[in-house]
Design a protein around this motif. Structure first.
Motif, PDB file in Angstrom:
ATOM      1  N   GLN A   2       0.854  -1.185   0.000  1.00  0.00           N
ATOM      2  CA  GLN A   2       0.000   0.000   0.000  1.00  0.00           C
ATOM      3  C   GLN A   2       0.893   1.239   0.000  1.00  0.00           C
ATOM      4  O   GLN A   2       1.915   1.274   0.688  1.00  0.00           O
ATOM      5  CB  GLN A   2      -0.868   0.051   1.258  1.00  0.00           C
ATOM      6  CG  GLN A   2      -1.882  -1.067   1.373  1.00  0.00           C
ATOM      7  CD  GLN A   2      -2.573  -0.989   2.729  1.00  0.00           C
ATOM      8  OE1 GLN A   2      -2.104  -1.591   3.686  1.00  0.00           O
ATOM      9  NE2 GLN A   2      -3.664  -0.239   2.805  1.00  0.00           N
ATOM     10  N   CYS A  36       8.086  -2.035  11.422  1.00  0.00           N
ATOM     11  CA  CYS A  36       6.647  -1.856  11.189  1.00  0.00           C
ATOM     12  C   CYS A  36       6.295  -1.929   9.711  1.00  0.00           C
ATOM     13  O   CYS A  36       5.216  -1.486   9.299  1.00  0.00           O
ATOM     14  CB  CYS A  36       6.182  -0.542  11.816  1.00  0.00           C
ATOM     15  SG  CYS A  36       6.234  -0.604  13.627  1.00  0.00           S
ATOM     16  N   HIS A  37       7.201  -2.500   8.922  1.00  0.00           N
ATOM     17  CA  HIS A  37       6.939  -2.816   7.513  1.00  0.00           C
ATOM     18  C   HIS A  37       6.753  -1.606   6.609  1.00  0.00           C
ATOM     19  O   HIS A  37       6.017  -1.665   5.619  1.00  0.00           O
ATOM     20  CB  HIS A  37       5.751  -3.783   7.386  1.00  0.00           C
ATOM     21  CG  HIS A  37       5.917  -5.016   8.206  1.00  0.00           C
ATOM     22  ND1 HIS A  37       5.252  -5.211   9.384  1.00  0.00           N
ATOM     23  CD2 HIS A  37       6.718  -6.086   8.029  1.00  0.00           C
ATOM     24  CE1 HIS A  37       5.615  -6.379   9.902  1.00  0.00           C
ATOM     25  NE2 HIS A  37       6.503  -6.933   9.092  1.00  0.00           N
ATOM     26  N   TYR A  56       3.783   0.568   2.549  1.00  0.00           N
ATOM     27  CA  TYR A  56       3.562  -0.399   3.624  1.00  0.00           C
ATOM     28  C   TYR A  56       3.489  -1.791   3.023  1.00  0.00           C
ATOM     29  O   TYR A  56       2.681  -2.047   2.128  1.00  0.00           O
ATOM     30  CB  TYR A  56       2.264  -0.074   4.374  1.00  0.00           C
ATOM     31  CG  TYR A  56       1.964  -1.071   5.456  1.00  0.00           C
ATOM     32  CD1 TYR A  56       2.731  -1.107   6.621  1.00  0.00           C
ATOM     33  CD2 TYR A  56       0.948  -1.999   5.309  1.00  0.00           C
ATOM     34  CE1 TYR A  56       2.476  -2.042   7.608  1.00  0.00           C
ATOM     35  CE2 TYR A  56       0.688  -2.942   6.295  1.00  0.00           C
ATOM     36  CZ  TYR A  56       1.455  -2.959   7.436  1.00  0.00           C
ATOM     37  OH  TYR A  56       1.214  -3.893   8.410  1.00  0.00           O
ATOM     38  N   GLY A  58       3.407  -4.716   5.062  1.00  0.00           N
ATOM     39  CA  GLY A  58       2.948  -5.685   6.057  1.00  0.00           C
ATOM     40  C   GLY A  58       1.539  -6.177   5.786  1.00  0.00           C
ATOM     41  O   GLY A  58       0.943  -5.904   4.751  1.00  0.00           O
ATOM     42  N   ASN A  59       0.994  -6.894   6.793  1.00  0.00           N
ATOM     43  CA  ASN A  59      -0.335  -7.483   6.680  1.00  0.00           C
ATOM     44  C   ASN A  59      -1.374  -6.875   7.620  1.00  0.00           C
ATOM     45  O   ASN A  59      -2.557  -7.164   7.498  1.00  0.00           O
ATOM     46  CB  ASN A  59      -0.266  -8.993   6.941  1.00  0.00           C
ATOM     47  CG  ASN A  59       0.571  -9.697   5.903  1.00  0.00           C
ATOM     48  OD1 ASN A  59       0.427  -9.439   4.715  1.00  0.00           O
ATOM     49  ND2 ASN A  59       1.455 -10.580   6.342  1.00  0.00           N
ATOM     50  N   ASP A  60      -0.908  -6.078   8.605  1.00  0.00           N
ATOM     51  CA  ASP A  60      -1.832  -5.492   9.580  1.00  0.00           C
ATOM     52  C   ASP A  60      -1.371  -4.074   9.901  1.00  0.00           C
ATOM     53  O   ASP A  60      -0.651  -3.839  10.868  1.00  0.00           O
ATOM     54  CB  ASP A  60      -1.890  -6.358  10.834  1.00  0.00           C
ATOM     55  CG  ASP A  60      -2.995  -5.947  11.792  1.00  0.00           C
ATOM     56  OD1 ASP A  60      -3.486  -4.798  11.711  1.00  0.00           O
ATOM     57  OD2 ASP A  60      -3.361  -6.786  12.642  1.00  0.00           O
ATOM     58  N   TYR A  61      -1.792  -3.139   9.075  1.00  0.00           N
ATOM     59  CA  TYR A  61      -1.346  -1.751   9.201  1.00  0.00           C
ATOM     60  C   TYR A  61      -1.675  -1.167  10.571  1.00  0.00           C
ATOM     61  O   TYR A  61      -0.817  -0.545  11.218  1.00  0.00           O
ATOM     62  CB  TYR A  61      -1.989  -0.908   8.088  1.00  0.00           C
ATOM     63  CG  TYR A  61      -1.543   0.523   8.089  1.00  0.00           C
ATOM     64  CD1 TYR A  61      -0.299   0.880   7.577  1.00  0.00           C
ATOM     65  CD2 TYR A  61      -2.373   1.532   8.590  1.00  0.00           C
ATOM     66  CE1 TYR A  61       0.116   2.207   7.572  1.00  0.00           C
ATOM     67  CE2 TYR A  61      -1.959   2.855   8.580  1.00  0.00           C
ATOM     68  CZ  TYR A  61      -0.716   3.184   8.073  1.00  0.00           C
ATOM     69  OH  TYR A  61      -0.309   4.498   8.073  1.00  0.00           O
ATOM     70  N   ASP A  62      -2.893  -1.368  11.035  1.00  0.00           N
ATOM     71  CA  ASP A  62      -3.299  -0.801  12.328  1.00  0.00           C
ATOM     72  C   ASP A  62      -2.428  -1.329  13.462  1.00  0.00           C
ATOM     73  O   ASP A  62      -2.009  -0.558  14.333  1.00  0.00           O
ATOM     74  CB  ASP A  62      -4.774  -1.079  12.607  1.00  0.00           C
ATOM     75  CG  ASP A  62      -5.698  -0.304  11.681  1.00  0.00           C
ATOM     76  OD1 ASP A  62      -5.281   0.745  11.130  1.00  0.00           O
ATOM     77  OD2 ASP A  62      -6.848  -0.751  11.498  1.00  0.00           O
ATOM     78  N   ALA A  63      -2.137  -2.615  13.457  1.00  0.00           N
ATOM     79  CA  ALA A  63      -1.293  -3.202  14.507  1.00  0.00           C
ATOM     80  C   ALA A  63       0.129  -2.657  14.428  1.00  0.00           C
ATOM     81  O   ALA A  63       0.744  -2.362  15.462  1.00  0.00           O
ATOM     82  CB  ALA A  63      -1.292  -4.723  14.402  1.00  0.00           C
ATOM     83  N   ASP A  64       0.648  -2.525  13.225  1.00  0.00           N
ATOM     84  CA  ASP A  64       2.005  -1.992  13.083  1.00  0.00           C
ATOM     85  C   ASP A  64       2.080  -0.531  13.516  1.00  0.00           C
ATOM     86  O   ASP A  64       3.051  -0.112  14.150  1.00  0.00           O
ATOM     87  CB  ASP A  64       2.503  -2.160  11.644  1.00  0.00           C
ATOM     88  CG  ASP A  64       2.975  -3.578  11.354  1.00  0.00           C
ATOM     89  OD1 ASP A  64       3.480  -4.248  12.285  1.00  0.00           O
ATOM     90  OD2 ASP A  64       2.853  -4.018  10.200  1.00  0.00           O
ATOM     91  N   LYS A  67       2.057  -0.484  17.246  1.00  0.00           N
ATOM     92  CA  LYS A  67       3.379  -0.890  17.729  1.00  0.00           C
ATOM     93  C   LYS A  67       4.341   0.294  17.695  1.00  0.00           C
ATOM     94  O   LYS A  67       5.079   0.546  18.651  1.00  0.00           O
ATOM     95  CB  LYS A  67       3.898  -2.041  16.858  1.00  0.00           C
ATOM     96  CG  LYS A  67       5.283  -2.511  17.194  1.00  0.00           C
ATOM     97  CD  LYS A  67       5.681  -3.647  16.247  1.00  0.00           C
ATOM     98  CE  LYS A  67       7.091  -4.118  16.488  1.00  0.00           C
ATOM     99  NZ  LYS A  67       7.446  -5.247  15.606  1.00  0.00           N
TER     100      LYS A  67
END
Length: 107
Positions: A2, A36-37, A56, A58-64, A67
């Motif tokens: 993304q 955080c990718h 981005y 990763g697979n879970d933007y909100d979680a990253d 973090k």
């Protein structure tokens, strides 16, 4: 992957401080961005505005993002950067940097 673009104003009297901070970005902050990718992260300046772009992967933007926000080193970094910035009145709820709509992309 993304792509994200965002914008914020920089206080004129704080521009050189902001540039100096980013010329010497803390390694712990850079490491957290990577963890955080986030890749291909850039910030540009024009006429009182900062424009940010990153990808981005990763697979879970909100979680990253949670973090990153919970990281003490990143929080301290933001304590230095945020006084240099002036958020846009039109930003969305919970945004500091205002997210931008992508209207064109070409690889």
């Amino acid at each position: 992957m993304q792509r994200f673009g965002s914008v914020i104003q920089v206080k004129p009297e704080k521009l050189e401080e902001y540039k100096k901070l980013h010329k010497n970005a803390w390694q712990g902050v850079l490491d957290m961005i990577t963890k955080c990718h986030i890749r291909n992260y850039s910030i540009y300046y024009k006429d009182g505005y900062l424009f940010s772009y990153y990808e981005y992967i990763g697979n879970d933007y909100d979680a990253d993002m949670a973090k990153m926000a919970a990281d003490p080193t990143t929080q301290k970094w933001w304590d230095y950067c945020e006084p240099c910035q002036e958020p846009l009145d039109t930003r969305g709820p919970g945004e500091w940097w205002a997210n931008m709509e992508e209207v064109f992309h070409h690889d």
